[in-house]
Design a protein around this motif. Sequence first.
Motif, PDB file in Angstrom:
ATOM      1  N   MET A   1     -21.831  28.474  -3.997  1.00 18.42           N
ATOM      2  CA  MET A   1     -21.116  29.765  -3.570  1.00 18.42           C
ATOM      3  C   MET A   1     -19.682  29.238  -3.570  1.00 18.42           C
ATOM      4  N   THR A   2     -19.351  28.270  -2.611  1.00 17.48           N
ATOM      5  CA  THR A   2     -17.775  28.151  -2.589  1.00 17.48           C
ATOM      6  C   THR A   2     -17.132  27.588  -4.002  1.00 17.48           C
ATOM      7  N   VAL A   3     -17.836  26.882  -5.021  1.00 21.31           N
ATOM      8  CA  VAL A   3     -17.257  26.447  -5.987  1.00 21.31           C
ATOM      9  C   VAL A   3     -16.818  27.860  -6.808  1.00 21.31           C
ATOM     10  N   ALA A   4     -17.761  28.909  -6.817  1.00 27.98           N
ATOM     11  CA  ALA A   4     -17.575  30.135  -7.404  1.00 27.98           C
ATOM     12  C   ALA A   4     -16.499  30.642  -6.982  1.00 27.98           C
ATOM     13  N   VAL A   5     -16.215  30.785  -5.693  1.00 25.11           N
ATOM     14  CA  VAL A   5     -15.123  31.595  -5.033  1.00 25.11           C
ATOM     15  C   VAL A   5     -13.768  30.700  -5.342  1.00 25.11           C
ATOM     16  N   LEU A   6     -13.817  29.348  -5.281  1.00 23.35           N
ATOM     17  CA  LEU A   6     -12.556  28.604  -5.885  1.00 23.35           C
ATOM     18  C   LEU A   6     -12.222  29.122  -7.134  1.00 23.35           C
ATOM     19  N   LEU A   7     -13.295  29.051  -8.253  1.00 25.31           N
ATOM     20  CA  LEU A   7     -12.986  29.146  -9.631  1.00 25.31           C
ATOM     21  C   LEU A   7     -12.306  30.572  -9.741  1.00 25.31           C
ATOM     22  N   GLY A   8     -13.009  31.419  -8.768  1.00 23.75           N
ATOM     23  CA  GLY A   8     -12.559  33.007  -8.827  1.00 23.75           C
ATOM     24  C   GLY A   8     -10.965  33.256  -8.657  1.00 23.75           C
ATOM     25  N   VAL A   9     -10.698  32.208  -7.600  1.00 19.99           N
ATOM     26  CA  VAL A   9      -9.319  32.323  -6.824  1.00 19.99           C
ATOM     27  C   VAL A   9      -8.258  31.773  -7.963  1.00 19.99           C
ATOM     28  N   ALA A  10      -8.740  30.578  -8.766  1.00 17.60           N
ATOM     29  CA  ALA A  10      -8.202  30.113  -9.779  1.00 17.60           C
ATOM     30  C   ALA A  10      -8.032  31.095 -10.787  1.00 17.60           C
ATOM     31  N   ALA A  11      -8.833  31.919 -11.249  1.00 16.79           N
ATOM     32  CA  ALA A  11      -8.999  32.761 -12.399  1.00 16.79           C
ATOM     33  C   ALA A  11      -7.794  34.035 -11.919  1.00 16.79           C
ATOM     34  N   GLY A  12      -8.080  34.394 -10.830  1.00 11.96           N
ATOM     35  CA  GLY A  12      -7.189  35.304  -9.977  1.00 11.96           C
ATOM     36  C   GLY A  12      -5.624  34.977 -10.050  1.00 11.96           C
ATOM     37  N   LEU A  13      -5.383  33.517  -9.841  1.00 13.11           N
ATOM     38  CA  LEU A  13      -4.122  33.193  -9.903  1.00 13.11           C
ATOM     39  C   LEU A  13      -3.459  33.435 -11.358  1.00 13.11           C
ATOM     40  N   VAL A  14      -4.513  33.087 -12.163  1.00 17.06           N
ATOM     41  CA  VAL A  14      -3.894  33.210 -13.746  1.00 17.06           C
ATOM     42  C   VAL A  14      -3.660  34.659 -14.035  1.00 17.06           C
ATOM     43  N   PHE A  15      -4.481  35.445 -14.044  1.00 14.71           N
ATOM     44  CA  PHE A  15      -4.743  36.914 -14.323  1.00 14.71           C
ATOM     45  C   PHE A  15      -3.950  37.812 -13.495  1.00 14.71           C
ATOM     46  N   ALA A  16      -3.353  37.463 -12.205  1.00  7.94           N
ATOM     47  CA  ALA A  16      -2.755  38.201 -11.208  1.00  7.94           C
ATOM     48  C   ALA A  16      -1.501  37.359 -10.827  1.00  7.94           C
ATOM     49  N   HIS A  17      -0.976  36.581 -11.588  1.00  8.92           N
ATOM     50  CA  HIS A  17       0.151  35.768 -11.378  1.00  8.92           C
ATOM     51  C   HIS A  17       1.383  36.846 -10.866  1.00  8.92           C
ATOM     52  N   ARG A  18       1.412  37.610 -11.723  1.00 10.66           N
ATOM     53  CA  ARG A  18       2.502  38.837 -11.509  1.00 10.66           C
ATOM     54  C   ARG A  18       2.605  39.088  -9.775  1.00 10.66           C
ATOM     55  N   LEU A  19       1.617  39.444  -9.310  1.00 17.27           N
ATOM     56  CA  LEU A  19       1.164  39.861  -7.997  1.00 17.27           C
ATOM     57  C   LEU A  19       1.609  38.623  -6.919  1.00 17.27           C
ATOM     58  N   TYR A  20       1.194  37.590  -7.285  1.00 15.78           N
ATOM     59  CA  TYR A  20       1.447  36.394  -6.616  1.00 15.78           C
ATOM     60  C   TYR A  20       3.147  36.147  -6.671  1.00 15.78           C
ATOM     61  N   ARG A  21       3.837  36.105  -7.771  1.00 14.19           N
ATOM     62  CA  ARG A  21       5.303  35.987  -7.917  1.00 14.19           C
ATOM     63  C   ARG A  21       5.840  37.242  -6.879  1.00 14.19           C
ATOM     64  N   THR A  22       5.375  38.305  -7.017  1.00 17.05           N
ATOM     65  CA  THR A  22       6.018  39.397  -6.042  1.00 17.05           C
ATOM     66  C   THR A  22       5.853  39.031  -4.655  1.00 17.05           C
ATOM     67  N   ALA A  23       4.741  38.403  -4.462  1.00 14.69           N
ATOM     68  CA  ALA A  23       4.514  38.166  -2.864  1.00 14.69           C
ATOM     69  C   ALA A  23       5.695  36.758  -2.654  1.00 14.69           C
ATOM     70  N   GLU A  24       5.883  35.982  -3.591  1.00 14.61           N
ATOM     71  CA  GLU A  24       6.621  34.915  -3.423  1.00 14.61           C
ATOM     72  C   GLU A  24       8.159  34.972  -3.469  1.00 14.61           C
ATOM     73  N   ILE A  25       8.513  35.957  -4.282  1.00 15.62           N
ATOM     74  CA  ILE A  25      10.243  36.263  -4.030  1.00 15.62           C
ATOM     75  C   ILE A  25      10.212  37.275  -2.919  1.00 15.62           C
ATOM     76  N   SER A  26       9.253  37.805  -2.402  1.00 15.87           N
ATOM     77  CA  SER A  26       9.564  38.823  -1.350  1.00 15.87           C
ATOM     78  C   SER A  26       9.625  37.994  -0.030  1.00 15.87           C
ATOM     79  N   LEU A  27       8.649  36.826  -0.031  1.00 12.81           N
ATOM     80  CA  LEU A  27       9.017  35.946   0.990  1.00 12.81           C
ATOM     81  C   LEU A  27      10.233  35.165   0.807  1.00 12.81           C
ATOM     82  N   SER A  28      10.794  34.895  -0.262  1.00 12.77           N
ATOM     83  CA  SER A  28      12.184  33.975  -0.392  1.00 12.77           C
ATOM     84  C   SER A  28      13.182  34.985   0.157  1.00 12.77           C
ATOM     85  N   GLY A  29      12.985  36.283  -0.089  1.00 19.77           N
ATOM     86  CA  GLY A  29      14.002  37.267   0.383  1.00 19.77           C
ATOM     87  C   GLY A  29      13.829  37.573   1.743  1.00 19.77           C
ATOM     88  N   ALA A  30      12.759  37.606   2.309  1.00 21.80           N
ATOM     89  CA  ALA A  30      12.785  37.694   3.755  1.00 21.80           C
ATOM     90  C   ALA A  30      13.371  36.395   4.527  1.00 21.80           C
TER      91      ALA A  30
END
Length: 159
Positions: A1-30
């Motif tokens: 189960m944990t392995v599947a969750v981690l691989l899902g998070v990894a896939a999410g980082l690939v497919f939703a990297h734009r959302l991640y970048r938005t959060a990251e640059i918002s943190l930089s701005g803050a």
Amino acid sequence: MTVAVLLGVAAGLVFAHRLYRTAEISLSGAILSVISSYGVDVIPDRQTVYFGLGSDTPLGLRMTPECTSAFLVLPLIVVGAVMIALRPRIQSRVLFALGVAALAVVIVNQFRVLTLVGLVQWLGVDTGYYWGHTLLGSMVSVFGGAAALVAFVWLATRK
């Protein structure tokens, strides 16, 4: 189960990297809003932070896919998933190590962005951006990423 969750998070980082970048640059701005006396504005849709607003040298930094920490965190997640799949009894150590290393990579990337901003404010846009992006920024990323990897391996494999 944990392995599947981690691989899902990894896939999410690939497919939703734009959302991640938005959060990251918002943190930089803050962070910049707190530590900088210059005007700061974040445009999340563009993954861009503008700083130096109201000065003679405003600049916008865009968090592009190659500048994000997402693709430095991704291999750690995949390796962590493989380690847990091969040795389930070390799951808690691997997850702790993964959390520490991922946080370190995010902090290092924020430090890289803030170093770039500092050099631009100190040396001017052309020289500061050149040194901050090509040399010092790369050194911060390489050494910080290496330190995060060493911390991950050490924490995940120690008894």
